[in-house]
Design a protein around this motif. Structure first.
Motif, short mmCIF file in Angstrom:
data_model
loop_
_atom_site.label_atom_id
_atom_site.label_comp_id
_atom_site.label_asym_id
_atom_site.label_seq_id
_atom_site.Cartn_x
_atom_site.Cartn_y
_atom_site.Cartn_z
N THR B 104 0.85 -1.50 0.38
CA THR B 104 -0.31 0.60 0.05
C THR B 104 0.92 1.68 -0.39
O THR B 104 2.11 1.35 0.88
N ILE B 105 0.72 2.15 -0.87
CA ILE B 105 1.85 3.16 -1.44
C ILE B 105 1.27 4.46 -0.98
O ILE B 105 0.08 4.56 -1.56
N CYS B 106 1.59 5.73 -0.18
CA CYS B 106 0.92 7.20 -0.69
C CYS B 106 1.85 7.71 -2.10
O CYS B 106 2.53 8.04 -2.14
N LEU B 107 0.40 7.70 -2.71
CA LEU B 107 0.96 9.04 -3.64
C LEU B 107 0.88 10.60 -3.56
O LEU B 107 -0.56 11.09 -3.79
N ASP B 108 2.03 11.23 -2.75
CA ASP B 108 1.36 12.28 -1.94
C ASP B 108 1.20 13.24 -3.27
O ASP B 108 0.34 13.89 -2.55
N ASP B 109 2.07 12.74 -4.00
CA ASP B 109 1.93 14.07 -5.01
C ASP B 109 0.71 14.22 -6.05
O ASP B 109 0.19 14.69 -7.12
N VAL B 110 -0.35 13.16 -6.33
CA VAL B 110 -1.28 12.97 -6.87
C VAL B 110 -2.64 13.68 -5.42
O VAL B 110 -3.56 12.66 -4.62
N VAL B 111 -2.93 14.48 -6.49
CA VAL B 111 -4.43 14.86 -5.46
C VAL B 111 -5.39 14.77 -5.59
O VAL B 111 -6.02 13.96 -6.47
#
Lengths: 140, 140
Positions: B104-111
């Motif tokens: 499970t990965i956080c895509l911090d840059d995808v708003v």
DNA sequence: GTAACTGCAAAATATTTGCATCCTT
DNA sequence: AAGGATGCAAATATTTTGCAGTTAC
């Protein structure tokens, strides 16, 4: 009025039992998602915890209900739309959690958005959970 | 390299203990979300289950980590970005669950997208969980 | 009659709480 | 020294499994 519920069970090759009828009707009467504990309450503690677990699991496998992602560890279930079936869920619609009345509601008509992912990522399905205030609570 | 981790604890008025340093560094080293069980594994079973529960809870309260919605009942945690703090999380970014490697990965840059809700609904925050295949698994 | 469903008992797992001890500040 | 953090024991809650009795078809 039980006919619709009976049909759902038959269409999925499930035996029509009192237990299943009741649990399914709980989902139809309540316009919100239910947890295992909710169903236990609604039943007046009249059926076994184990039966509830197994019934919910069966319904999920058959595509009658689907689970809803929650940030805490509680598992919520809600009715699927008609075009869900065994093996293929189309539950990528928007879920709304009201912070006032604490209901979890399926917004079947709100389609999940298309999201631009970074290079290399491929999306199979998109689930959206929105926290906020629901229609009913805003009108109070 | 522990300095960054120590700073995070101090900024949140938490005692700097070996336990907390290790757990925080697990989050920093792994570019994925971790569950309670993951942390137990990573620690080599060297610290108490209870301590892990309490540490995770403390970190969530302080806004150091956040929970991630999952459809099953597993609770996953991941580091928050810098602008999260006690009481106010900004964890409404996109989360990606890879069905190949199960990370499970956080895509911090995808708003998170703006979503049009039916009349009467007011959104506070929008959480998105996307299932699919991640960058690493697509390149194999 | 047979297969499927249910309920009870019990096991396995997960989470919470209380308290005494130890560590950080 | 004082307050917070930890670890152990135990209580509580949740979920799974096995099996025997019951029910739907």
């Amino acid at each position: 009025m039980n006919d619709a519920v009976i049909d759902i069970l038959k269409q999925n090759q499930l035996s029509v039992t009192g237990n299943r009828l009741k649990i399914l009707s709980f989902f139809q009467k309540n316009s919100k998602a239910l947890s295992h504990a909710d169903i236990e309450q609604l039943s007046g503690k009249n059926f076994d915890r184990v039966t509830i677990y197994r019934t919910l699991q069966t319904f999920v496998e058959k595509g009658i209900i689907h689970t809803i992602p929650t940030a805490d560890n509680s598992v919520m279930y809600a009715l699927c739309k008609e075009d869900c079936g065994e093996g293929h869920h189309h539950d990528d619609h928007v879920h709304f959690v009201c912070s006032q009345c604490d209901r979890t509601i399926c917004l079947d008509d709100v389609v999940s958005p298309k999201i631009d992912l970074p290079e290399g990522y491929i999306a199979d399905n998109v689930q959206v959970v929105i926290h906020g205030t629901c229609k009913d609570c805003n009108n109070k």
